[in-house]
Design an enzyme around this catalytic site. Structure first.
Site, PDB file in Angstrom:
ATOM      1  N   SER A 180       0.104  31.220 -35.049  1.00 16.97           N
ATOM      2  CA  SER A 180      -0.808  31.511 -36.120  1.00 16.97           C
ATOM      3  C   SER A 180      -1.623  30.317 -36.629  1.00 16.97           C
ATOM      4  CB  SER A 180      -0.005  32.084 -37.293  1.00 16.97           C
ATOM      5  OG  SER A 180       0.916  31.142 -37.769  1.00 16.97           O
ATOM      6  N   SER A 232       4.075  28.871 -33.734  1.00 17.25           N
ATOM      7  CA  SER A 232       2.721  28.888 -34.284  1.00 17.25           C
ATOM      8  C   SER A 232       1.937  27.585 -34.213  1.00 17.25           C
ATOM      9  CB  SER A 232       2.752  29.343 -35.738  1.00 17.25           C
ATOM     10  OG  SER A 232       2.707  30.737 -35.786  1.00 17.25           O
ATOM     11  N   LYS A 253      -3.374  23.794 -42.698  1.00 18.84           N
ATOM     12  CA  LYS A 253      -3.245  25.251 -42.575  1.00 18.84           C
ATOM     13  C   LYS A 253      -3.169  25.875 -43.970  1.00 18.84           C
ATOM     14  CE  LYS A 253      -0.321  28.587 -40.046  1.00 18.84           C
ATOM     15  NZ  LYS A 253       0.829  28.712 -39.119  1.00 18.84           N
TER      16      LYS A 253
HETATM   17  N1  GLN Z   1       4.113  34.657 -33.367  1.00 19.55           N
HETATM   18  C1  GLN Z   1       5.335  34.483 -34.075  1.00 19.55           C
HETATM   19  C2  GLN Z   1       5.434  35.513 -35.186  1.00 19.55           C
HETATM   20  O1  GLN Z   1       4.521  36.222 -35.360  1.00 19.55           O
HETATM   21  C3  GLN Z   1       5.436  33.097 -34.622  1.00 19.55           C
HETATM   22  C4  GLN Z   1       4.629  32.883 -35.836  1.00 19.55           C
HETATM   23  C5  GLN Z   1       4.840  31.534 -36.440  1.00 19.55           C
HETATM   24  O2  GLN Z   1       5.375  30.629 -35.808  1.00 19.55           O
HETATM   25  N2  GLN Z   1       4.477  31.422 -37.694  1.00 19.55           N
HETATM   26  O3  GLN Z   1       6.407  35.594 -35.853  1.00 19.55           O
END
Ligand code: GLN
Length: 481
Positions: A154, A178, A79
């Site tokens: 994400s 994410s 990532k």
């Molecule tokens: N969707 C969650 C957020 O926007 C989790 C994102 C993540 O785990 N990086 O904070």
């Protein structure tokens, strides 16, 4: 749907001379060539010439019987919020475009020590803030199972790269789901480790107290293989636990008669009907195999999502203060320091990131701190206490997502709809415990996942249950197309 050999089987077959890692590299390139223009899983790719050179070195070492690492010949995607000194690291933001860190994250060093090849850096919502991978400065990633739909976020680029066969293993990150939401949407597996088990050194921070770099793969055994390589104490991360490298790869499939699953009411309802039905089918199936199901309640669950977002935004506001247009590439072109910071941030950050910084600052500000940030930390404490109590004697079952993978654009108009996608996953981040998401079924060609939440350092038990479930579903190693 096709099925590929699992990564651990491939690595074994390379070692035994049954499979040729050079040929495998060409197969992965071919998948990337076929899919990438439509899917956009990668922000940057390693030069094919360099990878060919590397794989030939590995192949030679195998032929002459030299010792090779556990991941020799495997292609890992990483990532793009995890630092690599050999490929740019953008965090999906214009703010860091272009930026190549002077060092590798600890997890990347550990991959290289085991002779893995990093094939490229994967797309993400800007600074990992999102649930769909639509909020990247580099365009959205699409779901290989249905190109009209999102892969979750994400870590959507990581998940999509696995789902079309463009990598063997992947590193994601998980602050509130994410790695797990994308796993549920792409028929892959994501494991968010216990807080502190995996070093965050070299992870571009979003919500430090919540996040962990997380292994992702197409099977439970593969996720375990990757976890064992990246996990364990790292002196470079002050929050890293003083524990040895995990040993989850060798755990065996759970004996169902020895497993107790807590079916938590609040984490078992609220999803679309097809998801709820699939969820109960797998639980009933496990019960018929001898697993004990125990009913539990977690009344605080309804407050977990707002508490998570309050804490995450507050930490983001503090973390993102470093992007001032001076050290990092995006320049504002202002004539004073204040103006420079203002202009750089205006140009460098996307809308969602700006919004989160503002809300985070608000939640921490004098007069509102108690009402928002402190209140959220209290909810977090209750969640943690309750989850620790339950997981002392069981593994918690939970739905993975309330909805099937949405169409592109579908959840973007209303931020609350976007945030609601994380309703089941944030619990494990607030509690700091491990959680694994795997696929249980397909509905009209779209995967449905389930989540297992364990006790601190209980990754082995999650893997063990995951292997049992995988045997029941027969879905290890599937790819789209
Ligand atoms: N969707 C969650 C957020 O926007 C989790 C994102 C993540 O785990 N990086 O904070």
């Amino acid at each position: 749907m096709r099925r590929l050999k699992q990564a651990w089987e491939l690595a074994r077959d390379f070692r035994e001379g049954v499979e040729d890692p050079v040929e495998h590299l060409y197969n992965v390139f071919e998948a990337i060539n076929r899919w990438e223009a439509r899917v956009n899983a990668y922000i940057s790719l390693e030069s094919p010439d360099l990878l060919v050179e590397e794989v030939e070195r590995i192949s030679r070492s195998i032929r002459v019987g030299e010792k090779i690492g556990k991941l020799a010949g495997l292609l890992v995607s990483v990532k793009d919020n995890i630092c690599t000194s050999f490929l740019p690291t953008t965090a999906g933001s214009r703010m860091l475009d272009p930026y190549t860190p002077p060092y590798n994250a600890t997890v990347v060093e550990r991959l290289l020590e085991e002779d893995a090849m990093v094939v490229g850096k994967t797309n993400l919502d800007e600074f990992a803030m999102g649930s769909t991978t639509e909020l990247s400065a580099f365009g959205p990633t699409r779901n290989p199972w249905d190109l009209e739909r999102v892969p979750g976020g994400s870590s959507g680029g990581s998940a999509a790269s696995l789902a079309y066969g463009g990598s063997d293993l992947s590193l994601g990150s998980d602050t509130g789901g994410s790695a797990r939401l994308p796993a549920a949407y792409t028929a892959t597996v994501g494991l968010k480790p216990t807080y502190g088990l995996v070093s965050r050194y070299g992870l571009i921070p979003y919500g430090n107290s919540l996040e962990q770099i997380s292994p992702m793969a197409r099977s439970v055994r593969d996720v375990a293989l990757l976890l064992d390589v990246i996990g364990g104490w790292d002196p470079l991360d002050a929050t890293s636990l003083r524990v040895d490298r995990p040993r989850t790869f060798t755990v065996s499939k759970a004996d169902p008669r020895k497993v107790t699953i807590c079916v938590v009411k609040e984490l078992s309802e609220g999803a679309e009907e097809v998801i709820e039905k699939a969820y109960w089918r797998i639980l009933k199936k496990l019960e018929s195999e001898g697993v004990e199901l125990r009913d539990e309640k977690l009344p605080v669950a309804s407050k977990a999502l707002p508490a998570y977002y309050t804490i995450a935004f507050a930490e983001a506001a503090s973390n993102l203060a470093r992007y001032d247009g001076i050290f990092y590439p995006t320049k504002g072109g202002g004539s004073s320091w204040e103006e420079e910071v203002e202009l750089a941030r205006m140009k460098g950050f996307g809308r969602e990131v700006k919004k989160r910084i503002l809300m985070g600052v608000y939640a921490l500000s004098e007069g509102y701190r108690d009402e928002y940030y402190i209140a959220a930390t209290k909810v977090r404490r209750v969640v943690r206490d309750e989850v620790l109590r339950m997981t002392r004697s069981c593994i918690i079952a939970s739905q993975a997502s309330p909805i099937l993978p949405p169409r592109l654009g579908e959840r973007l108009d209303d931020p609350l709809k976007l945030y609601a996608m994380d309703v089941y996953t944030v619990i494990a981040n607030l509690a700091g415990v491990p959680a694994l998401v795997q696929t249980i079924e397909f509905h009209n060609g779209l995967p449905i996942g389930v989540q297992w939440i364990g006790k601190p350092l209980g990754e082995g038990e999650l893997v063990s249950l995951g292997l049992l479930v995988e045997e029941l579903t027969g879905l290890a190693g599937v790819v789209a197309g």
